[in-house]
Design an enzyme around this catalytic site. Structure first.
Site, PDB file in Angstrom:
ATOM      1  CG  HIS A   1      -1.770   1.217   1.354  1.00 18.24           C
ATOM      2  ND1 HIS A   1      -1.327   2.326   1.892  1.00 18.24           N
ATOM      3  CD2 HIS A   1      -2.976   1.703   0.716  1.00 18.24           C
ATOM      4  CE1 HIS A   1      -2.307   3.302   1.647  1.00 18.24           C
ATOM      5  NE2 HIS A   1      -3.278   2.849   0.887  1.00 18.24           N
TER       6      HIS A   1
ATOM      7  NE  ARG B   1       0.615   7.666   5.633  1.00 17.02           N
ATOM      8  CZ  ARG B   1      -0.764   7.282   5.725  1.00 17.02           C
ATOM      9  NH1 ARG B   1      -1.402   6.932   6.649  1.00 17.02           N
ATOM     10  NH2 ARG B   1      -1.414   7.477   4.505  1.00 17.02           N
TER      11      ARG B   1
ATOM     12  CG  HIS C   1      -1.555   4.818  -2.346  1.00 11.14           C
ATOM     13  ND1 HIS C   1      -2.708   5.302  -2.002  1.00 11.14           N
ATOM     14  CD2 HIS C   1      -1.886   3.862  -3.441  1.00 11.14           C
ATOM     15  CE1 HIS C   1      -3.787   4.753  -2.380  1.00 11.14           C
ATOM     16  NE2 HIS C   1      -3.214   3.898  -3.648  1.00 11.14           N
TER      17      HIS C   1
ATOM     18  CD  GLU D   1      -3.370   9.536  -1.365  1.00 12.21           C
ATOM     19  OE1 GLU D   1      -4.536   9.848  -1.513  1.00 12.21           O
ATOM     20  OE2 GLU D   1      -2.925   8.440  -0.975  1.00 12.21           O
TER      21      GLU D   1
ATOM     22  CG  HIS E   1      -1.641   9.402  -5.032  1.00 11.93           C
ATOM     23  ND1 HIS E   1      -2.950   9.787  -5.651  1.00 11.93           N
ATOM     24  CD2 HIS E   1      -2.093   8.210  -4.321  1.00 11.93           C
ATOM     25  CE1 HIS E   1      -4.058   8.909  -5.490  1.00 11.93           C
ATOM     26  NE2 HIS E   1      -3.528   8.049  -4.404  1.00 11.93           N
TER      27      HIS E   1
ATOM     28  CG  ASP F   1      -6.508   5.729  -4.993  1.00 10.74           C
ATOM     29  OD1 ASP F   1      -6.489   4.718  -4.570  1.00 10.74           O
ATOM     30  OD2 ASP F   1      -6.151   6.933  -4.196  1.00 10.74           O
TER      31      ASP F   1
END
Length: 205
Positions: free
Chosen positions: A58, A61, A85, A88, A122, A169
């Site tokens: 993902h 983070r 991602h 973003e 992103h 997304d």
């Protein structure tokens, strides 16, 4: 997709935590993997049913760096693409600097197995230096302008660069023609001109 003749790549998401030092919470718990090996096994099950498959940790983070490295090795060993991602929101950058001492792209560029197979979804809050590093490593960028608008993520400052992809997304909108139009409209807002993404401007990019 096979019946209709559509080329479809299924990306299996991997998720480990809510944020660095924070366990998954609420609805996140239902789709968290117990280990990178468990995520890889899920990809293997998917590959048994579909011809085109990829991996989607993902984000830095939500996926610790050791996981990310292992997933990237698995992808390289099996010739799979990897999407994630990246930057973003400002907090993604802040989280990466806090945990790794570097910005997200700087961290990911250090994973050799991602070269030529990675797409940063992103990448709104990236620097000129990071984007040069992405080009050097063969990374692609996927803008999702309807989602970025919906979530207040920001506007890409690099829409005239080559090698961009489009996505939806969060599925706030599922219309790639409208996504493309939003890239243009957002860049007009950012640049204060109506010709930022004209043919002439793109040829110079």
């Amino acid at each position: 997709a096979e019946t209709a003749g559509i080329r479809l790549v299924l990306l299996r998401a991997a998720y480990a935590r809510s944020a660095p030092g924070e366990p998954p919470e609420g609805a996140q718990k239902r789709f968290v993997d117990s280990s990178p090996e468990a995520a890889c096994r899920a990809v293997e099950r998917l590959r048994a049913e579909a011809e085109l498959v990829g991996l989607a940790p993902h984000s830095l983070r939500a996926v610790p760096l050791p996981w990310f490295r292992e997933l990237a090795r698995f992808a390289a060993d099996h010739g799979l693409v990897v999407h994630s991602h990246v930057s973003e929101q400002p907090k993604d950058v802040e989280s990466s600097i806090s945990e790794h001492g570097r910005r997200p792209i700087e961290v990911l560029a250090g994973i050799e197995e991602l070269a030529g197979r990675f797409t940063a979804v992103h990448a709104i809050h990236t620097t000129v230096e990071e984007r040069a590093l992405m080009a050097e490593r063969g990374f692609r960028t996927c803008l999702c302008p309807s989602t970025e608008r919906d979530l207040g993520d920001g506007i890409a400052s690099f829409a005239a660069e080559r090698g961009l992809c489009l996505g939806s997304d969060s599925q706030a909108l599922i219309d790639l023609f409208e996504e493309a139009r939003l890239v243009d409209l957002h860049d007009r807002l950012r640049s204060g001109t109506r010709t930022a993404l004209s043919g002439e401007a793109l040829n110079r990019a």
